[in-house]
Design an enzyme around this catalytic site. Structure first.
Site, PDB file in Angstrom:
ATOM      1  N   LYS A 145       0.823  -1.219   0.000  1.00 19.88           N
ATOM      2  CA  LYS A 145       0.000   0.000   0.000  1.00 19.88           C
ATOM      3  C   LYS A 145       0.856   1.268   0.000  1.00 19.88           C
ATOM      4  CE  LYS A 145      -4.265  -1.984   1.703  1.00 19.88           C
ATOM      5  NZ  LYS A 145      -3.876  -3.408   1.860  1.00 19.88           N
TER       6      LYS A 145
HETATM    7  C1  LIG Z   1      -4.476  -4.498   1.217  1.00 15.29           C
HETATM    8  C2  LIG Z   1      -3.697  -5.757   1.095  1.00 15.29           C
HETATM    9  C3  LIG Z   1      -4.037  -6.766   0.161  1.00 15.29           C
HETATM   10  C4  LIG Z   1      -5.265  -6.688  -0.730  1.00 15.29           C
HETATM   11  O1  LIG Z   1      -5.170  -5.665  -1.675  1.00 15.29           O
HETATM   12  P1  LIG Z   1      -6.469  -5.185  -2.488  1.00 15.29           P
HETATM   13  O2  LIG Z   1      -6.027  -4.028  -3.309  1.00 15.29           O
HETATM   14  O3  LIG Z   1      -7.461  -4.807  -1.422  1.00 15.29           O
HETATM   15  O4  LIG Z   1      -6.938  -6.331  -3.281  1.00 15.29           O
HETATM   16  C5  LIG Z   1      -3.225  -7.882   0.080  1.00 15.29           C
HETATM   17  N1  LIG Z   1      -2.144  -8.016   0.870  1.00 15.29           N
HETATM   18  C6  LIG Z   1      -1.783  -7.090   1.781  1.00 15.29           C
HETATM   19  C7  LIG Z   1      -0.590  -7.322   2.638  1.00 15.29           C
HETATM   20  C8  LIG Z   1      -2.539  -5.913   1.922  1.00 15.29           C
HETATM   21  O5  LIG Z   1      -2.181  -4.984   2.830  1.00 15.29           O
END
Ligand SMILES: *Cc1c(COP(=O)(O)O)cnc(C)c1O
Length: 461
Positions: free
Chosen positions: A110
């Protein structure tokens, strides 16, 4: 480049306005009016670009209302906070290519988007002489990445609610050890749902929302998707020699945000044969792809908590394309969904879905087994989210194409699961070493709307 809403209810707007709008005012999601299609000469010219330059090329195609030098500077600064010179390096282990997306400040993918969004917000607020108070609820990853995205920035404050004692210890510390004056952590005495309901109520209180210029950082902002498109290109160029080579990306998915970025890259002409959508036990998206059944179930807690989601907020963006860019059909589908908790798809639609996606749901035991066996065979430690994607990829090796697995978090963020799988704690990277001993600041409050409102009222910009 103009932007529209999946529900058809806004007049087309420019990039900067699209970013500030966040969720479209008609309740839909914002998308570019057209997705540019690149020819092979254009694509090949990008092959050897360093990450930041590639990001500038990709993002520029979607943003024509920020001067080039300013945009370049925003992008460069966003990735200065990463601890790897390649930003998102590829590590190949046998037939599996791991795309490491966790070299940002909070060790999860993120950061790739939120470092950029934080800088973009700061730039736009300054230009517009506005302030923003970001309010959000988190069960872990989003909160810390958002805090690191805006810490110390001008004209922005951030209030993040997490359920007291219910996130992983490392995740809570990553948030509460950020001491910048514009960062406010609230540990609410309740569950994650309580936190989310309070945040929803704050945004639904329109006078409060207006008065304090409340802003959101959830995964629906177009800038987040856009920043994530970049690493699909970057990874593709690292594992292929020429554009005749098709690849498969395996993406551990919750909100459909990260995988939708891959879908955009595919529509732009990147030779992606299929996107492999990997889910944990919360598998509404797998049921959609394999059975044409998008129907609501209850959320169960798993080893990969950032994917414990039923209603995937970015799914609507894909539906818009599945429905031939017809906003009336998107509206009708969501009306139906809110009445029945389910969406149905025709055979023709199902075959379109299967031409873009593969999917697999991976359970708890398979996740643990994958962490353990991958570690034994390769010496490489997977976090539980990444393990879901790797397991799905291993079960699709027969496709005969290079498989690129998105590694969405560093294993040290999910120590407990890794210890359960391997018996050993993962080694902590420098940013987590001794984090328990750092000074921290956090307000413990009742999970009560009035109490939280008063707190925000007192500290908002
Ligand atoms: C947010 C997250 C996901 C999922 O991502 P999306 O964009 O919601 O599909 C997967 N793995 C981790 C570690 C995350 O923080």
């Amino acid at each position: 480049m103009k932007y529209i809403s999946t529900r058809g209810g806004i007049t087309p707007i420019d990039f900067k306005d699209a970013i500030m709008m966040g969720l479209a005012t008609d309740g839909g999601l914002i998308l570019p009016e057209t997705i540019p299609l690149l020819d092979t000469t254009q694509l090949e010219a990008w092959r050897n670009l360093p990450y930041r330059d590639l990001a500038f090329r990709v993002i520029s195609l979607f943003c024509d209302d920020i001067p080039a030098e300013d945009l370049k500077d925003l992008i460069d600064r966003s990735y200065d906070s990463f601890d790897h010179e390649e930003i998102t390096p590829i590590v190949s282990k046998g037939e599996i290519n791991i795309l490491e997306l966790f070299h940002g400040p909070t060790l999860a993918f993120k950061d790739v988007a939120l470092q950029f969004l934080g800088n973009l917000f700061e730039y736009l607020l300054k230009e517009r002489k506005q302030k923003m108070n970001i309010v959000g609820a988190t069960s872990g990853d989003t909160g810390s990445a958002a805090i690191y995205g805006v810490r110390g920035k001008e004209n922005i404050a951030i209030f993040i609610l997490h359920p007291d004692g219910k996130t992983s210890p490392v995740q809570a510390l990553q948030m509460t050890t950020v001491l910048d004056a514009n960062v406010h952590n609230i540990a609410a005495k309740g569950t994650f749902d309580d936190c989310q309901n309070i945040v929803k109520a704050l945004f639904n209180d329109l006078p409060f929302k207006e008065k304090h210029a409340l802003g959101a950082v959830n995964s629906i902002n177009w800038a987040r998707v856009l920043a994530q498109v970049v690493y699909y290109f970057y990874a593709y160029f690292r594992v292929t020699k020429n554009l005749d080579q098709q690849v498969v990306f395996s993406v551990p998915t919750g909100n459909f945000g990260d995988i939708f970025a891959g879908y955009v890259a595919k529509r732009m002409g990147l030779p992606i044969s299929k996107l492999l959508l990997a889910t944990n036990e919360n598998n509404i998206l797998t049921r959609f792809i394999l059975d044409g059944d998008y129907s609501l179930d209850t959320v169960v807690p798993t080893l990969s908590p950032s994917m414990d989601i039923q209603v995937a907020s970015n799914f609507e963006r894909y539906l818009y394309f599945l429905y031939n860019e017809n906003p009336q059909r998107v509206c009708a589908a969501f009306e139906e969904f809110s009445k029945t908790g389910c969406m149905k798809f025709s055979n023709e639609e199902r075959s379109i879905v299967l031409s873009d996606f593969l999917s697999q749901s991976v359970n708890r035991q398979e996740t643990l087994d994958t962490i353990s066996s991958f570690h034994q065979q390769t010496g490489y430690l997977l976090d539980p989210h990444t393990a879901v994607g790797v397991k799905a990829a291993q079960d699709h090796l027969s496709c005969g194409l290079p498989l690129i697995c998105l590694a969405t978090a560093h294993p040290a963020k999910f120590e407990e699961a890794v210890i359960t799988a391997t018996g050993l704690p993962p080694e902590r990277p420098a940013s987590l070493a001794g984090i328990e001993k750092l000074p921290s600041r956090c307000e413990v409050l009742d999970a009560d709307l009035t109490v939280i409102k008063e707190f925000i009222e007192r500290l908002a910009l």
